[in-house]
Scaffold this active site. Structure first.
Site, PDB file in Angstrom:
ATOM      1  N   HIS A 595      16.173  10.722   5.025  1.00  7.34           N
ATOM      2  CA  HIS A 595      15.663  11.943   4.400  1.00  7.34           C
ATOM      3  C   HIS A 595      14.726  12.699   5.348  1.00  7.34           C
ATOM      4  O   HIS A 595      14.910  13.897   5.598  1.00  7.34           O
ATOM      5  CB  HIS A 595      14.921  11.563   3.111  1.00  7.34           C
ATOM      6  CG  HIS A 595      14.324  12.716   2.374  1.00  7.34           C
ATOM      7  ND1 HIS A 595      14.902  13.259   1.251  1.00  7.34           N
ATOM      8  CD2 HIS A 595      13.189  13.436   2.590  1.00  7.34           C
ATOM      9  CE1 HIS A 595      14.154  14.261   0.815  1.00  7.34           C
ATOM     10  NE2 HIS A 595      13.104  14.384   1.609  1.00  7.34           N
ATOM     11  N   GLU A 596      13.748  11.993   5.880  1.00  5.06           N
ATOM     12  CA  GLU A 596      12.778  12.649   6.758  1.00  5.06           C
ATOM     13  C   GLU A 596      13.422  13.125   8.054  1.00  5.06           C
ATOM     14  O   GLU A 596      13.031  14.154   8.611  1.00  5.06           O
ATOM     15  CB  GLU A 596      11.602  11.716   7.049  1.00  5.06           C
ATOM     16  CG  GLU A 596      10.832  11.243   5.817  1.00  5.06           C
ATOM     17  CD  GLU A 596      10.226  12.377   5.000  1.00  5.06           C
ATOM     18  OE1 GLU A 596      10.146  13.516   5.510  1.00  5.06           O
ATOM     19  OE2 GLU A 596       9.843  12.132   3.849  1.00  5.06           O
ATOM     20  N   HIS A 599      14.840  16.649   7.765  1.00  7.29           N
ATOM     21  CA  HIS A 599      13.858  17.700   8.065  1.00  7.29           C
ATOM     22  C   HIS A 599      13.689  17.861   9.575  1.00  7.29           C
ATOM     23  O   HIS A 599      13.638  18.979  10.094  1.00  7.29           O
ATOM     24  CB  HIS A 599      12.501  17.334   7.462  1.00  7.29           C
ATOM     25  CG  HIS A 599      12.412  17.506   5.985  1.00  7.29           C
ATOM     26  ND1 HIS A 599      12.700  18.692   5.352  1.00  7.29           N
ATOM     27  CD2 HIS A 599      12.053  16.633   4.998  1.00  7.29           C
ATOM     28  CE1 HIS A 599      12.514  18.554   4.053  1.00  7.29           C
ATOM     29  NE2 HIS A 599      12.129  17.312   3.810  1.00  7.29           N
ATOM     30  N   HIS A 602      16.484  19.694  11.261  1.00  7.21           N
ATOM     31  CA  HIS A 602      16.417  21.118  10.932  1.00  7.21           C
ATOM     32  C   HIS A 602      15.473  21.830  11.905  1.00  7.21           C
ATOM     33  O   HIS A 602      15.768  22.919  12.408  1.00  7.21           O
ATOM     34  CB  HIS A 602      15.925  21.280   9.491  1.00  7.21           C
ATOM     35  CG  HIS A 602      16.203  22.624   8.897  1.00  7.21           C
ATOM     36  ND1 HIS A 602      15.826  22.970   7.624  1.00  7.21           N
ATOM     37  CD2 HIS A 602      16.825  23.725   9.391  1.00  7.21           C
ATOM     38  CE1 HIS A 602      16.202  24.205   7.365  1.00  7.21           C
ATOM     39  NE2 HIS A 602      16.804  24.686   8.428  1.00  7.21           N
TER      40      HIS A 602
END
Length: 812
Positions: A595-596, A599, A602
């Site tokens: 999940h992290e 980010h 991105h």
């Protein structure tokens, strides 16, 4: 749940992501980097090749990591025979030379403030006296924002994550000084009027890039949302209230884990009924430390620390004890609720000052959802779907294990009886019984954690990103002072495998003792303003890490997790004893890392010329898409069974073992999503028109607790009408009125996964499509246009209620 930390960008000079974050000499030479690229979408048969093994050992083997750091320092000529930790070459945090001491941080903030004020002065002069000043105005505004964010973002990181209280105190002081100045800039009429005039002058905009115009419009919009049209007195009041909200939010987050009391009194006769003699003995051992009680002879005080309360919640058959423990664990302090009430009141006041119906209307005006009515409709439909889809069935499975339930009672019970019959303090107790019953017919499950070391997962992610994006991770040795814990923090460069150029840097600390899993943007990507001579390479080298051409600053991200190290000894590393066993992760923790990293990628791929719309600086209800999508990869056996290896034998994880553990993991999956939807609805209600009306009638006595209890009664499912848990919900501040983003982006991610990656999660073609339609744009493209491109559905580009309906249909 895994929630990334992101500070909402409601003002043009507000800090970047927080709470969802190298000097070139320490980067490996291009010839050292693993070469070769392929257009094939084949998944790797092994993650045991040289580069992956090296990366895995960097995270899993402390001695290997120490040797790597020492070797890199010696090779680059920084030291001779001394270990790297004693190197005479120093740096500051994140290679910012100013950040070598807490006092240096304060000096850095003061110098940056002077630089910002000087830049403002020159901008206001040049825009009137020189046509070139009009052409460079937006670039300089963006540079001004970057100067301030460069300080505030690192200060926010230090304030939350740094282990030293001296650093934390300096960061708090720095944050308050800079945040106040940013709020002054947000209401600077002259800055706004110049920007407005430039954007309305076609002779100027014809010479600007599309990105410059987009950033200009974004800044103009946020000036206007900061009350730029108010009279001077009202603007000053706006700044003061905004500053107060920031301080209240910091206090709220700092006190989030505190309880109203750390002791729970229960009747002695109930305590005597506890069946676990060891637990009773342990509790009795704490009585000498318990606070005085008026009924000490008739009560026992249970400490709400360590394993004791959780053991009671999962094993105690006495409902009244579970009830008291659960409520006590979920009660916030009175001061915490007062803090929450205050920033909710001030937010409602700001919205009213700006002419909005509510803070939610203010926040959502330029988000994907557009308005709170659309959000409430989305959440209501989702909750209805979840109840029909499986929430009731999941609770029914728990209900049958109630101590007083019979088969006949379960069969006769209505849906309402079942939902009302399972209280929040019953959840863990009944789930434990359900899991034990489910495991009876299963063979003893092998521990899956041994296949999921931190290094294995990081190396596997590098292989995955290489396959779908053609980028990989390369470990980088750090200088002394570059990190907050040289023995613990790992630095990796994200490298484009086709060009061997750096895209940015990640600072990874998986063992923080004080921070929940979080993504912090420390520096955003940005092209330096060398052509307009408002900054120089020499100066920027001291502050940021530059690309190979030294024309752009590279994004710097810090990922923090609070994983426990394996085999922590009592002697410690300073006695020469290091952990030999790597940190082993659960499936939930693997989801967290994926999940992290969503980010982080991105930020790495969404590189823009101007910092204001780079990487994760996009609509808040779009920013979670890359991170949520990564959880689909972490749950797919075609991914996890390819990258997961036993930390000792190298044996790959079997699909059967993974499936067995995943089955155990998702027993209340629908209920968990429903609970998240309740939290999102609470976020809307506490920022709604009703709150604006309430404070207009009685500002002083506003209380969020009855609102929370009323909503819980209405939405049911583990309804809490007793505790003040809402004071422990950090995203009421950091994601005010946009907590629904996780659920909306989960629905979008499901569409992206099914449309691009479901057939082959290792597909380069799918990765390129996703990268080029969504990731690379940062915030420079309308999210609905990104989705329309990715999913090849033109209806989505309108971003209207029909688009919301398409995304919500058959999702989750």
């Amino acid at each position: 749940m895994r929630l990334s930390r992101q500070l909402l960008r409601s003002t043009p000079f507000l800090t970047r992501a927080k709470p969802v974050s190298g000097k070139v000499s320490h980067f490996r030479s291009r010839t050292d980097l693993k070469g070769g690229s392929s257009n094939s979408s084949k998944s790797p048969d092994s993650v045991g090749d040289g580069a992956s093994a090296h990366l895995r050992h960097i995270f899993d083997d402390q001695k290997y990591f120490n040797s790597f750091t020492k070797s890199a320092a010696e090779t680059s000529g920084k030291v001779s025979s001394l270990p790297a930790i004693f190197s005479f070459r120093r740096s500051g945090l994140f290679c910012n030379d100013n950040l070598s001491t807490p006092h240096g941080l304060i000096d850095f903030s003061k110098n940056s403030l002077r630089e910002a004020k000087s830049l403002v002065e020159s901008m206001l002069h040049d825009v009137k006296s020189d046509p070139a000043g009009r052409l460079s105005y937006i670039n300089k505004l963006d540079q001004l924002s970057d100067i301030l964010c460069r300080v505030i973002d690192v200060a926010e990181f230090i304030r939350v994550a740094h282990p030293s209280q001296k650093w934390v105190n300096a960061a708090q002081q720095t944050h308050e000084i800079m945040f106040e100045y940013m709020n002054q800039l947000n209401t600077n009429v002259e800055l706004y009027q110049n920007l407005r005039d430039i954007l309305s002058d076609s002779s100027v905009t014809a010479q600007l890039t599309e990105e410059e115009i987009q950033v200009g419009e974004y800044l103009k919009q946020d000036f206007e949302r900061s009350g730029i049209h108010m009279n001077p007195s009202a603007r000053n009041n706006f700044v003061a209230i905004t500053q107060e909200i920031s301080l209240l939010g910091s206090r709220f987050n700092n006190e989030i884990h505190n309880l109203k009391s750390y002791w729970c009194e229960i009747p002695r006769y109930e305590f005597e009924q506890l069946e676990d003699s060891n637990l009773k003995k342990e509790i009795l051992g704490y009585q000498s430390k318990a606070p005085p009680s008026k009924h000490s002879s008739q009560t026992i005080s249970i400490p709400l620390v360590g394993h004791i309360p959780f053991t009671i919640l999962t094993t105690c058959s006495i409902e009244s004890i579970r009830r008291e423990i659960w409520i006590s664990l979920h009660n916030s302090s009175d001061e915490q609720i007062a803090t929450l009430n205050n920033f909710l009141k001030y937010r409602a006041t700001l919205a009213k000052m700006l002419g909005y119906k509510s803070f939610s209307h203010y926040q959502l005006e330029h988000k994907m959802a557009k308005n709170p009515e659309n959000v409430v409709t989305f959440l209501t439909n989702l909750q209805k779907s979840l109840r029909e889809k499986g929430v009731t069935e999941e609770i029914k499975k728990l209900y049958q294990y109630r101590d007083d339930s019979t088969i006949s009672q379960v069969q006769k019970a209505s849906t309402e009886d079942i939902i009302d019959g399972v209280k929040p303090w019953d959840r863990d107790y009944l789930l434990e019984k359900l899991q034990k019953a489910s495991n009876k017919n299963l063979e003893e499950l092998e521990n899956i954690n041994e296949y999921l070391s931190v290094g294995t997962i990081v190396a596997g992610l590098s292989e995955l990103f290489k396959s779908i994006y053609n980028v990989e991770f390369v470990p980088v040795a750090t200088l002394k002072g570059e990190t907050w814990d040289q023995n613990q923090v790992r630095k990796v460069a994200v490298v484009d495998d086709s060009t061997k150029k750096k895209l940015g840097f990640l600072y990874l600390d998986f063992w923080s003792p004080k921070v929940l899993p979080s993504h912090f943007t420390i520096v955003c990507s940005r092209k330096l303003n060398l052509d307009i001579k408002s900054e120089t390479k020499d100066k920027m080298r001291q502050l940021v890490q530059l690309d190979e051409d030294e024309t752009s600053q590279l994004p710097v991200i810090s990922l923090i997790c609070n994983f426990q190290k394996s085999n922590d000894g009592h002697i410690g590393r300073f006695a020469g004893v290091e952990n030999e066993k790597p940190t082993l992760l659960s499936l939930n923790q693997v989801d967290t890392v994926f999940h992290e990293m969503g980010h982080a990628m991105h930020s790495m791929i969404g590189r823009t010329d101007l910092h204001n719309l780079s990487g994760t600086r996009c609509a808040t209800d779009f920013v979670e898409l890359p991170s949520v999508l990564m959880e689909s990869f972490s749950k797919d056996p075609r991914v996890l069974c390819k990258i997961a290896k036993h930390y000792e034998t190298g044996e790959p994880l079997s699909p059967k073992l993974l499936a067995q553990h995943q089955t155990q993991k998702v027993m209340l999956d629908e209920c968990e999503t429903y609970m998240q939807s309740k939290m999102a609805m609470l976020d809307q209600v506490l920022h709604s028109e009703d709150v604006v009306r309430t404070i207009s009638e009685d500002f002083a006595n506003f209380d969020s607790t009855p609102i929370y209890h009323s909503l819980e009664s209405k939405l049911k499912v583990f309804a809490d009408t007793w505790s003040t848990w809402h004071g422990k919900f950090p995203h009421l501040f950091s994601y005010g009125a946009v907590y629904y983003s996780y659920l909306l982006d989960r629905a979008i991610a499901e569409k992206i996964w099914n449309g691009l990656f479901a057939h082959d999660p290792w597909s380069r073609e799918a990765g390129e499509k996703y990268k080029n339609s969504i990731l690379k744009w940062g915030g420079t493209r309308d999210p609905w246009e990104c989705l329309a491109d990715a999913l090849e559905n033109d209806e989505l580009s309108k971003g209207d209620s029909r688009a919301m309906e398409i995304i919500g249909k058959d999702s989750l």
